[in-house]
Write a protein that holds these residues in place. Sequence first.
Motif, short mmCIF file in Angstrom:
data_model
loop_
_atom_site.label_atom_id
_atom_site.label_comp_id
_atom_site.label_asym_id
_atom_site.label_seq_id
_atom_site.Cartn_x
_atom_site.Cartn_y
_atom_site.Cartn_z
N ASP A 118 0.87 -1.18 0.00
CA ASP A 118 0.00 0.00 0.00
C ASP A 118 0.90 1.22 0.00
N ALA A 119 0.55 2.20 -0.83
CA ALA A 119 1.40 3.37 -0.99
C ALA A 119 1.56 4.16 0.31
N MET A 120 0.60 4.03 1.22
CA MET A 120 0.67 4.75 2.49
C MET A 120 1.23 3.88 3.62
N ASN A 121 1.53 2.61 3.30
CA ASN A 121 1.87 1.63 4.33
C ASN A 121 0.75 1.51 5.37
N ASP A 122 -0.48 1.74 4.91
CA ASP A 122 -1.67 1.58 5.76
C ASP A 122 -2.13 0.13 5.62
N VAL A 123 -1.87 -0.68 6.64
CA VAL A 123 -2.13 -2.13 6.53
C VAL A 123 -3.61 -2.43 6.37
N ARG A 124 -4.48 -1.50 6.71
CA ARG A 124 -5.91 -1.73 6.51
C ARG A 124 -6.22 -1.95 5.03
N ASN A 125 -5.41 -1.32 4.17
CA ASN A 125 -5.63 -1.43 2.73
C ASN A 125 -5.05 -2.72 2.14
N LEU A 126 -4.42 -3.54 2.97
CA LEU A 126 -3.84 -4.81 2.52
C LEU A 126 -4.72 -6.01 2.87
N ARG A 127 -5.57 -5.84 3.86
CA ARG A 127 -6.25 -6.98 4.48
C ARG A 127 -7.03 -7.83 3.48
N VAL A 128 -7.89 -7.21 2.68
CA VAL A 128 -8.77 -7.98 1.80
C VAL A 128 -7.95 -8.71 0.73
N ALA A 129 -6.93 -8.04 0.20
CA ALA A 129 -6.09 -8.70 -0.81
C ALA A 129 -5.37 -9.90 -0.21
N ILE A 130 -4.84 -9.74 0.99
CA ILE A 130 -4.16 -10.86 1.65
C ILE A 130 -5.14 -12.03 1.86
N GLU A 131 -6.32 -11.73 2.35
CA GLU A 131 -7.32 -12.77 2.57
C GLU A 131 -7.69 -13.48 1.26
N ALA A 132 -7.78 -12.71 0.17
CA ALA A 132 -8.14 -13.30 -1.12
C ALA A 132 -7.03 -14.21 -1.64
N VAL A 133 -5.77 -13.82 -1.43
CA VAL A 133 -4.65 -14.65 -1.86
C VAL A 133 -4.63 -15.96 -1.07
N LYS A 134 -4.84 -15.87 0.22
CA LYS A 134 -4.84 -17.08 1.04
C LYS A 134 -6.02 -17.99 0.67
N ALA A 135 -7.16 -17.37 0.33
CA ALA A 135 -8.32 -18.17 -0.08
C ALA A 135 -8.05 -18.91 -1.37
N LEU A 370 -5.95 14.27 0.81
CA LEU A 370 -6.07 15.07 2.02
C LEU A 370 -7.36 14.78 2.77
N GLN A 371 -8.34 14.25 2.06
CA GLN A 371 -9.60 13.89 2.71
C GLN A 371 -9.52 12.51 3.36
N GLY A 372 -8.43 11.78 3.09
CA GLY A 372 -8.27 10.44 3.64
C GLY A 372 -8.71 9.35 2.70
N GLY A 373 -8.91 9.69 1.43
CA GLY A 373 -9.42 8.73 0.46
C GLY A 373 -8.44 7.64 0.07
N TYR A 374 -7.17 7.80 0.41
CA TYR A 374 -6.18 6.76 0.11
C TYR A 374 -5.74 6.02 1.37
N GLY A 375 -6.22 6.48 2.52
CA GLY A 375 -5.80 5.88 3.78
C GLY A 375 -5.19 6.93 4.69
N LYS A 376 -4.62 6.46 5.78
CA LYS A 376 -4.05 7.36 6.79
C LYS A 376 -2.64 7.80 6.37
N ALA A 377 -2.42 9.11 6.37
CA ALA A 377 -1.09 9.63 6.05
C ALA A 377 -0.09 9.18 7.12
N PRO A 378 1.14 8.87 6.73
CA PRO A 378 2.13 8.42 7.73
C PRO A 378 2.43 9.47 8.79
#
Length: 602
Positions: A118-135, A370-378
């Motif tokens: 994830d470009a922001m290193n916001d792990v919330r944005n990784l969760r679904v992809a990780i789950e899909a790969v494991k599935a 800036l609105q948070g649409g990509y995740g949490k800024a570091p």
Amino acid sequence: MSKKIFVTDTILRDAHQSLLATRMRTEDMLPICDKLDKVGYWSLEVWGGATFDACVRFLKEDPWERLRKLRNALPNTRLQMLLRGQNLLGYRHYSDDVVKAFVAKAAVNGIDVFRIFDAMNDVRNLRVAIEAVKAAGKHAQGTIAYTTSPVHTIDAFVKQAKQMEAMGCDSVAIKDMAGLLTPFATGELVKALKAEQSLPVFIHSHDTAGLAAMCQLKAVENGADHIDTAISSFAWGTSHPGTESMVAALKGSEFDTGLDLELLQEIGLYFYAVRKKYHQFESEFTAVDTRVQVNQVPGGMISNLANQLKEQGALNRMNEVLAEIPRVREDLGFPPLVTPTSQIVGTQAFFNVLAGERYKTITNEVKLYLQGGYGKAPGVVNEQLRRQAIGSEEVIDVRPADLLKPEMAKLRADIGALAQNEEDVLTFAMFPDIGRKFLEERAAGTLTPEALLPIPEAGGVASVGGEGVPTEFVIDVHGETYRVDITGVGVKAEGKRHFYLSIDGMPEEVVFEPLNEFVGGGGSKRKQASAPGHVSTSMPGNIVDVLVKEGDVVKAGQAVLITEAMKMETEVQAAIAGKVVAIHVAKGDRVTPGEILIEIEG
């Protein structure tokens, strides 16, 4: 105690993305696959990143078909891809059902290892992809987008790695996309990762600053298990350390890779010849450049900025843009410069410099960021800038995709019969406009580069577009076919006129004397803006949307158009209040600076 080091070769993805604008065709990959398959790599990176975009946009290849062909040609080797988390291979967040569908189809078509970042290193944005790969029963590699700033510490990276391990990842990668790692910093980070979590550690470092091989050696000495390399004919500079060089460096040591150096050299000679075919896509910014340690700009991003500045006749201002990028990055809370944040930061810096005023124009992507649409800024963002960009709108503090409704059903309906399978729907999902165009051309039988347009008579053009539509033609040179678009015509000055071209998608500029100008070509017939009510744009691009119609009354500062350049969208605003009396553009039109796009009478 000896420890074998495993190697991932990037020759079929990141190497040519870094050096040749991602233009290598499948036809130049397949002949060498038999030898690549015999090397004994841990994996080959073959897909993802910008390859999907380039296949559809420029090469007119089906990226899914490329993957299937490579899977068939490399039966004994793991195939790996780069996935941008919730962004997949596009430039926005997709709904969870799209992410799950994409990962499932990528796995079925041949991907074994998913490097997810994830470009922001916001792990919330990784969760679904990780789950899909494991599935799907595949290898999920959690990725740290490495960068340096006051908020990017070893402790922060270790915390991220532990979170990814808890999410079910099978390995962790340090992705040094800009070549910012230094040898001793690499050693400290790898040592900490090995001590604090149990996953194998991969090291991926671009050699932009000339340090990557030393970084990999320090990584190996401190416990790293895998290194990413590139066959030597596509190595070094903004690419990666040479495979042959690293194999030779570790040979006979406790870290011996066990790979056959002579076989690798044969492969290197093959790609040495292939690289010559793509010489026109070589950038002057792909060699060693230690400035990256200051401006943190990845090589591919520098090339893109250089092309945009060239179109503006402002290439001499490159150093100003490079100096502005770290300032914009700080204002945005120090995001790592990797797709899409590299484009977001770089394009905003570009606008700041060319406008002569910081944030006079703010791109839609910066507003969304800036609105948070990509995740949490570091880090902490500039609150004054945030207020200027989004006003009183509420800042998103949840995972952005939590706000998205399922999309797959609508995507299937929107693309309709053009989609022959679910893969086609996903191509359309990644890039709606160019994806639809690709599928339409395929249906019409005009998809291959050679068949895009008839070959013109010498000195002629093959297809002349209407207002704002590029003039297109195809040129054959020594057996190579190039698509040329005349995308715009500049103001005539001092007896000369500037024509903006793109050759296989790479921007060029040509200056013609009056006697040599094209007659009856597809350059725009729009007049040049000369009054406050004449709405124009400051840079070449495409019209994404027209927000007003004739007869509308608009306020000064109201957005009337949305344009796209450098993969970023920008609102074009009315300079005065008044009535819209004429509109000279439509969605999809190509525009160049200074043209009258809309007329407003005050």
